[in-house]
Design a protein around this motif. Structure first.
Motif, PDB file in Angstrom:
ATOM      1  N   TYR A 134       0.846  -1.197   0.000  1.00 40.42           N
ATOM      2  CA  TYR A 134       0.000   0.000   0.000  1.00 40.42           C
ATOM      3  C   TYR A 134       0.879   1.244   0.000  1.00 40.42           C
ATOM      4  O   TYR A 134       2.002   1.227   0.521  1.00 40.42           O
ATOM      5  N   SER A 135       0.360   2.301  -0.586  1.00 44.36           N
ATOM      6  CA  SER A 135       1.051   3.593  -0.565  1.00 44.36           C
ATOM      7  C   SER A 135       0.319   4.522   0.389  1.00 44.36           C
ATOM      8  O   SER A 135      -0.846   4.297   0.737  1.00 44.36           O
ATOM      9  N   LYS A 136       0.997   5.575   0.802  1.00 45.01           N
ATOM     10  CA  LYS A 136       0.316   6.599   1.593  1.00 45.01           C
ATOM     11  C   LYS A 136      -0.506   7.509   0.687  1.00 45.01           C
ATOM     12  O   LYS A 136      -1.612   7.900   1.019  1.00 45.01           O
ATOM     13  N   ASN A 137       0.059   7.814  -0.480  1.00 45.81           N
ATOM     14  CA  ASN A 137      -0.653   8.629  -1.469  1.00 45.81           C
ATOM     15  C   ASN A 137      -0.238   8.145  -2.853  1.00 45.81           C
ATOM     16  O   ASN A 137       0.869   8.430  -3.312  1.00 45.81           O
ATOM     17  N   GLN A 138      -1.124   7.402  -3.487  1.00 46.06           N
ATOM     18  CA  GLN A 138      -0.803   6.739  -4.758  1.00 46.06           C
ATOM     19  C   GLN A 138      -0.325   7.716  -5.820  1.00 46.06           C
ATOM     20  O   GLN A 138       0.540   7.392  -6.639  1.00 46.06           O
ATOM     21  N   SER A 139      -0.848   8.925  -5.815  1.00 49.13           N
ATOM     22  CA  SER A 139      -0.508   9.889  -6.858  1.00 49.13           C
ATOM     23  C   SER A 139       0.922  10.408  -6.724  1.00 49.13           C
ATOM     24  O   SER A 139       1.465  10.988  -7.671  1.00 49.13           O
ATOM     25  N   LEU A 140       1.536  10.216  -5.557  1.00 49.06           N
ATOM     26  CA  LEU A 140       2.884  10.732  -5.326  1.00 49.06           C
ATOM     27  C   LEU A 140       3.954   9.653  -5.387  1.00 49.06           C
ATOM     28  O   LEU A 140       5.146   9.962  -5.439  1.00 49.06           O
ATOM     29  N   VAL A 141       3.553   8.394  -5.403  1.00 50.42           N
ATOM     30  CA  VAL A 141       4.514   7.297  -5.321  1.00 50.42           C
ATOM     31  C   VAL A 141       5.119   7.002  -6.686  1.00 50.42           C
ATOM     32  O   VAL A 141       4.408   6.903  -7.687  1.00 50.42           O
ATOM     33  N   GLU A 142       6.440   6.875  -6.722  1.00 51.49           N
ATOM     34  CA  GLU A 142       7.149   6.433  -7.921  1.00 51.49           C
ATOM     35  C   GLU A 142       8.003   5.229  -7.540  1.00 51.49           C
ATOM     36  O   GLU A 142       9.089   5.387  -6.991  1.00 51.49           O
ATOM     37  N   LEU A 143       7.499   4.045  -7.830  1.00 48.20           N
ATOM     38  CA  LEU A 143       8.250   2.826  -7.545  1.00 48.20           C
ATOM     39  C   LEU A 143       9.297   2.608  -8.624  1.00 48.20           C
ATOM     40  O   LEU A 143       9.172   3.097  -9.754  1.00 48.20           O
ATOM     41  N   ASN A 144      10.337   1.887  -8.279  1.00 50.51           N
ATOM     42  CA  ASN A 144      11.435   1.648  -9.211  1.00 50.51           C
ATOM     43  C   ASN A 144      11.165   0.420 -10.076  1.00 50.51           C
ATOM     44  O   ASN A 144      10.540  -0.543  -9.626  1.00 50.51           O
ATOM     45  N   LEU A 145      11.644   0.461 -11.300  1.00 51.04           N
ATOM     46  CA  LEU A 145      11.564  -0.694 -12.172  1.00 51.04           C
ATOM     47  C   LEU A 145      12.523  -1.780 -11.703  1.00 51.04           C
ATOM     48  O   LEU A 145      13.472  -1.509 -10.961  1.00 51.04           O
ATOM     49  N   ARG A 146      12.278  -2.989 -12.131  1.00 50.34           N
ATOM     50  CA  ARG A 146      13.144  -4.111 -11.781  1.00 50.34           C
ATOM     51  C   ARG A 146      14.355  -4.126 -12.713  1.00 50.34           C
ATOM     52  O   ARG A 146      14.202  -4.007 -13.938  1.00 50.34           O
ATOM     53  N   GLU A 147      15.524  -4.244 -12.151  1.00 42.37           N
ATOM     54  CA  GLU A 147      16.727  -4.229 -12.972  1.00 42.37           C
ATOM     55  C   GLU A 147      16.813  -5.477 -13.838  1.00 42.37           C
ATOM     56  O   GLU A 147      16.379  -6.556 -13.438  1.00 42.37           O
ATOM     57  N   GLY A 244      14.547  -0.357 -16.722  1.00 38.39           N
ATOM     58  CA  GLY A 244      14.334  -1.668 -16.125  1.00 38.39           C
ATOM     59  C   GLY A 244      13.063  -2.291 -16.652  1.00 38.39           C
ATOM     60  O   GLY A 244      12.466  -1.817 -17.623  1.00 38.39           O
ATOM     61  N   MET A 245      12.637  -3.361 -15.980  1.00 34.51           N
ATOM     62  CA  MET A 245      11.452  -4.097 -16.407  1.00 34.51           C
ATOM     63  C   MET A 245      10.315  -3.890 -15.409  1.00 34.51           C
ATOM     64  O   MET A 245      10.532  -3.534 -14.256  1.00 34.51           O
ATOM     65  N   THR A 246       9.114  -4.173 -15.861  1.00 36.08           N
ATOM     66  CA  THR A 246       7.954  -4.153 -14.982  1.00 36.08           C
ATOM     67  C   THR A 246       8.018  -5.334 -14.025  1.00 36.08           C
ATOM     68  O   THR A 246       8.327  -6.448 -14.416  1.00 36.08           O
ATOM     69  N   TRP A 247       7.752  -5.072 -12.754  1.00 39.95           N
ATOM     70  CA  TRP A 247       7.693  -6.153 -11.777  1.00 39.95           C
ATOM     71  C   TRP A 247       6.430  -6.976 -12.001  1.00 39.95           C
ATOM     72  O   TRP A 247       5.422  -6.473 -12.485  1.00 39.95           O
ATOM     73  N   THR A 248       6.474  -8.237 -11.624  1.00 39.61           N
ATOM     74  CA  THR A 248       5.296  -9.093 -11.690  1.00 39.61           C
ATOM     75  C   THR A 248       4.719  -9.286 -10.293  1.00 39.61           C
ATOM     76  O   THR A 248       5.426  -9.127  -9.301  1.00 39.61           O
ATOM     77  N   SER A 249       3.449  -9.631 -10.219  1.00 39.27           N
ATOM     78  CA  SER A 249       2.833  -9.896  -8.914  1.00 39.27           C
ATOM     79  C   SER A 249       3.177 -11.292  -8.402  1.00 39.27           C
ATOM     80  O   SER A 249       2.939 -11.602  -7.235  1.00 39.27           O
ATOM     81  N   LEU A 250       3.737 -12.142  -9.271  1.00 42.15           N
ATOM     82  CA  LEU A 250       4.143 -13.491  -8.878  1.00 42.15           C
ATOM     83  C   LEU A 250       5.659 -13.508  -8.693  1.00 42.15           C
ATOM     84  O   LEU A 250       6.414 -13.452  -9.656  1.00 42.15           O
ATOM     85  N   TRP A 251       6.091 -13.603  -7.442  1.00 41.68           N
ATOM     86  CA  TRP A 251       7.521 -13.561  -7.132  1.00 41.68           C
ATOM     87  C   TRP A 251       8.055 -14.984  -6.983  1.00 41.68           C
ATOM     88  O   TRP A 251       8.265 -15.478  -5.875  1.00 41.68           O
TER      89      TRP A 251
END
Length: 365
Positions: A134-147, A244-251
């Motif tokens: 979860y994020s605190k504020n989705q509009s402000l979050v910038e997650l990193n791509l997967r290397e 980088g690449m998009t992360w998957t929900s299946l780790w």
């Protein structure tokens, strides 16, 4: 307050066993010490959260709610929280997080493959846990791509010495499913080496219009195979694609749970205080996903200190300056455990000792 970029917690799963979190904040230090087993009980008893108790889920959620409420206040506005959980409470925890963080700030329910094979004591055995994000504020979050891995980077080469550097051949065809066929994009591409005309296959169309294709041809950005006589493909240059690449929900790429036990043995020797410590590599991936190089990372169910270990490892890999806060109650280790024999009487002693050893050994992965 509002300075933590990422929180990760691995709270006690509601297995019906004990969890020592008696939330009587008005009690004095003596009472707290009794609860944590550091002094005599004197009538204060920590009992198991039995499934037959009638408040089985309520007791666990009452323990979690104030901690998550506080956690949200500690997060930066662009902060994220990750929580490990299993099937017993995942649906209830989702509702709790929806209430505290808001449904709109739900990021993902990651499925982590924690075992190579299912347990054989059930008809259907779970091989996975979940990590709720979860994020605190989705509009402000910038997650990193997967290397990208070294194997993936090897695909990009520059056999023709193109000035744009390394490239890999990509498809020029567009996805025309669902009525997305465009007639104007169905035309022949001429091979300048042979003069042969190539039409889109399977009643499809190209990705670009003829003017764009001509520019690509002029700039030598279309590939016709090693012999120059094949069907046209797009040269996808490494310098022009995402970092980088998009992360998957299946780790299924993260280490299994057994790796966590191996790491503890490598650090301490034959230490069996924790049956299923999370593997450092799992937390390292979360830190890569959710932090910047100078972020503060918080874990208030620190256990053996895996988050601290992973934070130090992340700094080693990218020369970052991340800091961590690890919080762990002085929950007693059993006198028969290896940790107790090592002189570590509480779980927090184990956490502190691990951090010191990791630093001394140069953050071993």
């Amino acid at each position: 307050h509002k300075k933590v970029k990422m929180i990760y917690i691995d709270p006690p799963y509601n297995t019906g066993n004990e969890f020592i979190y008696p939330d009587k904040f008005q009690d004095n230090l003596d009472t707290y010490l009794k609860y944590t087993g550091q002094v005599g009980e004197d009538g204060l008893k920590i009992s198991a959260n039995s499934e037959t108790g009638g408040r089985y889920h309520t007791n666990w959620l009452n323990m979690m709610y104030p901690r998550l409420k506080l956690a949200r206040n500690l997060l930066r506005d662009d902060g994220v929280i990750f929580i490990s959980i299993d099937d017993v409470e995942v649906s209830n925890l989702r509702k709790l997080l929806d209430d505290i963080f808001g449904e709109e700030n739900f990021i993902c329910q990651i499925i982590w493959k924690k075992r190579s094979t299912p347990p054989n004591d059930k008809v259907i055995g779970a091989q996975h846990d979940y990590i709720l994000a979860y994020s605190k504020n989705q509009s402000l979050v910038e997650l990193n791509l997967r290397e990208r891995s070294e194997e993936q980077l090897k695909r990009y080469k520059n056999p023709d010495g193109h000035p744009k550097g390394r490239w890999a051949a990509g498809d020029l065809m567009a996805n025309v499913k669902g009525g997305r066929y465009v007639e104007s994009l169905n035309y022949p591409i001429g091979n300048p080496n042979t003069g042969e005309e190539h039409w889109p296959s399977s009643n499809g169309n190209w990705r670009f219009n003829s003017e764009k294709i001509q520019k690509l041809l002029d700039n030598d950005e279309i590939y016709f195979g090693e012999d120059g006589k094949g069907r046209p493909k797009l040269k996808r240059f490494l310098k022009e694609i995402k970092d980088g690449m998009t992360w998957t929900s299946l780790w299924d790429f993260a280490p299994l749970n057994t790796k966590g036990s191996t790491e503890m043995s490598e650090i301490f020797g034959n230490l069996t205080t924790f049956e299923n410590p999370k593997p450092m590599g799992l937390l390292l991936n979360l830190i890569k996903l959710g932090t910047e190089e100078d972020s503060i990372v918080l874990d208030f169910f620190a256990g053996s200190g895996t988050v601290a270990h992973a934070t130090l490892e992340a700094n080693k890999l990218d020369s970052g300056r991340r800091r961590f806060i690890a919080v762990q109650l002085p929950e007693p280790c059993g006198e028969k455990t290896e940790a107790f024999k090592f002189g570590m009487k509480t779980i927090s002693d184990v956490c502190r000792a691990r951090i010191k050893k990791v630093v001394e050994k140069g953050y071993p992965a």
